[in-house]
Motif scaffolding. Sequence first.
Motif, PDB file in Angstrom:
ATOM      1  N   SER A   1       1.350  -1.286  -0.383  1.00 20.88           N
ATOM      2  CA  SER A   1       0.177  -0.066  -0.138  1.00 20.88           C
ATOM      3  C   SER A   1       0.798   1.436   0.113  1.00 20.88           C
ATOM      4  O   SER A   1       2.292   1.031   0.434  1.00 20.88           O
ATOM      5  N   ALA A   2       0.097   2.308   0.429  1.00 23.08           N
ATOM      6  CA  ALA A   2       1.112   3.432  -0.017  1.00 23.08           C
ATOM      7  C   ALA A   2       1.738   3.609   1.426  1.00 23.08           C
ATOM      8  O   ALA A   2       2.875   4.540   1.834  1.00 23.08           O
ATOM      9  N   ARG A   3       0.696   3.687   2.930  1.00 25.79           N
ATOM     10  CA  ARG A   3       0.635   4.009   3.475  1.00 25.79           C
ATOM     11  C   ARG A   3       2.000   3.562   3.876  1.00 25.79           C
ATOM     12  O   ARG A   3       3.813   3.889   4.489  1.00 25.79           O
ATOM     13  N   ALA A   4       2.748   1.552   3.172  1.00 27.79           N
ATOM     14  CA  ALA A   4       3.458   1.243   4.326  1.00 27.79           C
ATOM     15  C   ALA A   4       4.469   1.258   3.433  1.00 27.79           C
ATOM     16  O   ALA A   4       5.454   1.457   3.217  1.00 27.79           O
ATOM     17  N   LEU A   5       4.697   2.112   1.927  1.00 26.28           N
ATOM     18  CA  LEU A   5       5.879   2.194   1.182  1.00 26.28           C
ATOM     19  C   LEU A   5       5.912   3.598   2.083  1.00 26.28           C
ATOM     20  O   LEU A   5       7.710   3.721   2.185  1.00 26.28           O
ATOM     21  N   GLN A   6       5.277   4.602   2.179  1.00 28.04           N
ATOM     22  CA  GLN A   6       5.441   6.068   2.964  1.00 28.04           C
ATOM     23  C   GLN A   6       6.877   5.209   3.715  1.00 28.04           C
ATOM     24  O   GLN A   6       7.394   6.266   3.581  1.00 28.04           O
ATOM     25  N   ILE A   7       6.265   4.409   4.794  1.00 25.35           N
ATOM     26  CA  ILE A   7       6.553   4.389   5.986  1.00 25.35           C
ATOM     27  C   ILE A   7       8.457   3.444   5.819  1.00 25.35           C
ATOM     28  O   ILE A   7       9.478   3.756   6.066  1.00 25.35           O
ATOM     29  N   VAL A   8       8.676   2.723   4.535  1.00 27.60           N
ATOM     30  CA  VAL A   8       9.852   2.090   4.227  1.00 27.60           C
ATOM     31  C   VAL A   8      10.580   3.141   3.832  1.00 27.60           C
ATOM     32  O   VAL A   8      11.744   3.412   4.159  1.00 27.60           O
ATOM     33  N   PHE A   9      10.112   3.968   2.907  1.00 23.21           N
ATOM     34  CA  PHE A   9      10.781   4.978   2.139  1.00 23.21           C
ATOM     35  C   PHE A   9      11.250   6.012   3.466  1.00 23.21           C
ATOM     36  O   PHE A   9      12.698   6.223   3.552  1.00 23.21           O
ATOM     37  N   ALA A  10      10.313   6.543   4.473  1.00 22.14           N
ATOM     38  CA  ALA A  10      10.650   7.391   5.987  1.00 22.14           C
ATOM     39  C   ALA A  10      12.342   6.394   6.859  1.00 22.14           C
ATOM     40  O   ALA A  10      13.166   7.259   6.864  1.00 22.14           O
TER      41      ALA A  10
ATOM     42  N   GLN B   1       7.334  13.482   8.548  1.00 16.99           N
ATOM     43  CA  GLN B   1       6.234  13.798   7.835  1.00 16.99           C
ATOM     44  C   GLN B   1       5.952  13.002   7.274  1.00 16.99           C
ATOM     45  O   GLN B   1       4.685  12.391   7.536  1.00 16.99           O
ATOM     46  N   MET B   2       6.459  11.690   6.163  1.00 22.75           N
ATOM     47  CA  MET B   2       6.423  10.903   6.010  1.00 22.75           C
ATOM     48  C   MET B   2       5.182   9.702   6.959  1.00 22.75           C
ATOM     49  O   MET B   2       4.493   9.397   6.629  1.00 22.75           O
ATOM     50  N   VAL B   3       6.436   9.107   7.903  1.00 22.75           N
ATOM     51  CA  VAL B   3       5.759   8.497   8.589  1.00 22.75           C
ATOM     52  C   VAL B   3       4.400   9.254   9.760  1.00 22.75           C
ATOM     53  O   VAL B   3       3.142   8.312  10.021  1.00 22.75           O
ATOM     54  N   TRP B   4       4.322  10.260   9.784  1.00 20.07           N
ATOM     55  CA  TRP B   4       2.798  11.407  10.353  1.00 20.07           C
ATOM     56  C   TRP B   4       1.631  10.557   9.587  1.00 20.07           C
ATOM     57  O   TRP B   4       0.877  11.065  10.211  1.00 20.07           O
TER      58      TRP B   4
ATOM     59  N   ALA C   1       1.569   9.376   6.929  1.00 22.57           N
ATOM     60  CA  ALA C   1       1.308   7.459   6.937  1.00 22.57           C
ATOM     61  C   ALA C   1       0.588   6.666   7.876  1.00 22.57           C
ATOM     62  O   ALA C   1      -0.534   6.355   8.450  1.00 22.57           O
ATOM     63  N   CYS C   2       0.536   7.239   9.263  1.00 21.24           N
ATOM     64  CA  CYS C   2       0.429   6.645  10.347  1.00 21.24           C
ATOM     65  C   CYS C   2      -1.046   7.466  10.812  1.00 21.24           C
ATOM     66  O   CYS C   2      -2.092   6.802  11.001  1.00 21.24           O
ATOM     67  N   ALA C   3      -1.047   8.800  10.212  1.00 25.62           N
ATOM     68  CA  ALA C   3      -2.250   9.421  10.687  1.00 25.62           C
ATOM     69  C   ALA C   3      -3.315   9.252   9.660  1.00 25.62           C
ATOM     70  O   ALA C   3      -4.231   9.850   9.461  1.00 25.62           O
ATOM     71  N   GLY C   4      -2.761   8.189   8.260  1.00 24.05           N
ATOM     72  CA  GLY C   4      -4.328   7.522   7.401  1.00 24.05           C
ATOM     73  C   GLY C   4      -3.547   9.117   5.998  1.00 24.05           C
ATOM     74  O   GLY C   4      -4.644   8.289   4.831  1.00 24.05           O
ATOM     75  N   GLY C   5      -3.331   9.920   6.031  1.00 21.49           N
ATOM     76  CA  GLY C   5      -3.656  10.858   5.062  1.00 21.49           C
ATOM     77  C   GLY C   5      -2.099  10.641   4.039  1.00 21.49           C
ATOM     78  O   GLY C   5      -1.538  11.699   3.460  1.00 21.49           O
TER      79      GLY C   5
END
Lengths: 309, 119
Positions: free
Chosen positions: A100-109, A298-301, A303-307
């Motif tokens: 998912s985009a959220r997972a990718l954002q967290i890994v990227f961060a 910010q990317m982690v935040w 992703a976690c906030a669902g934004g």
Amino acid sequence: MYTNPFNIGFIFLAGAATGVLGAVLGTGGGVFLVPGLVLGLGVPMHYAIATSIVSVIATSSAVASFNVENGTANMPLGMTLEVATTTGAIVGGAAAGWFSARALQIVFALVMVPTALSMWHGRTQKPAPDGGGPPRDQDQNQNQNQDQGENPAQDQDRACGGPSAGGLGACYFDEALGRHVAYRVERLWEGLGISLIAGGLSGLLGIGGGVFKVPALHLICGVPIKAAAATSNFMIGVTAAASAFLYYGRGELREALTAAVVLGVLLGGLVGARLNRYIQGRVVGKLFAVLLLGAAAQMVWRACAGGTS
Amino acid sequence: MSPESAADRSRAGVLVRRTLLAGVLISGASLLLGLALVLVTGAERPKGPPPPLGSLLKQVARLEGRGLLNFGLIALMITPVLRVLVLALRWTAEYNYRLAAIAFAVLGLLGMSLWYGVG
């Protein structure tokens, strides 16, 4: 959205800024481009990664073209490691379709953190006074001071003709040192392992992977830092191409967006290469290390906030 | 390391450099023209995956902006593949079969990805 001239102009400038930063700081630019597109322009994560991977091909092809001719890039070593990076990139590129985009954002961060630390500690393109030679004992033929009056051909024969040559080892002329530098390649299997991981991250996140490959080549395989950076840059384009085709086939490559970014990055790279003489890379590196850590947070935040996009 | 080996490396380097630069220039020109046409005509991106290669080439022949953009992107992505092919052939010609085999193995992996993605 991507056919609005104003938006395209803005995206072009973002690409140019990435190109300048990449040239000044010696990175592929992907670590700036993806957060810039996602956080700054609201581009969906998968599209941003696809765009970034193609821009990496553009910068790598433009820069590597000079390094291969002057012999700094070790093509046999690079090609050997490309078996691993290409395999990793195909796996990573395929896997990105499942994340998912959220997972990718967290890994990227998470990957941005070692990159930021690397910038903070000043990984530059300029060699150390000793040529950035490998941290192990070398043959007596290597790293000896050039005798007064020894001509370049004699220097090359002395430096390049010893037992350090052959296999995947190489010899190149270091302009900063004014002599040839020869080296052997060691622990190839460890290098292949790290290349496989770097390729996987490249395919998954749209980055070049140099932040992992250069230290691996230098510290594990014993390649001088200048040759390690040139060889890494030589490899990055092939690694990126391996996964880029998969993103293209999935329709995640937004043509107008990517074209604007690629053209901007190429122009920015040219400008950055000229600015390099006047800008202290270490100062800029520290500044952007802080910005990268902020962007990672910010990317982690988000992703976690669902934004996420 | 013999002078012939160093000269061979330099010639291979020149070949690779020309391949890379040609790819960047061709793709850059196609992307620039395609982007300009898309912005002028305001054509929206069609939904779904990109067109098959045959349809794409017809779009390029008709100077359609979207076709030129896709062509430019494919040309850019293929540039590193051509670089590997150049080195594979070069090493084969130099009877360096070990390196040539490695290069052809990389080419095989890239070909798999190219076939799956572009078709």
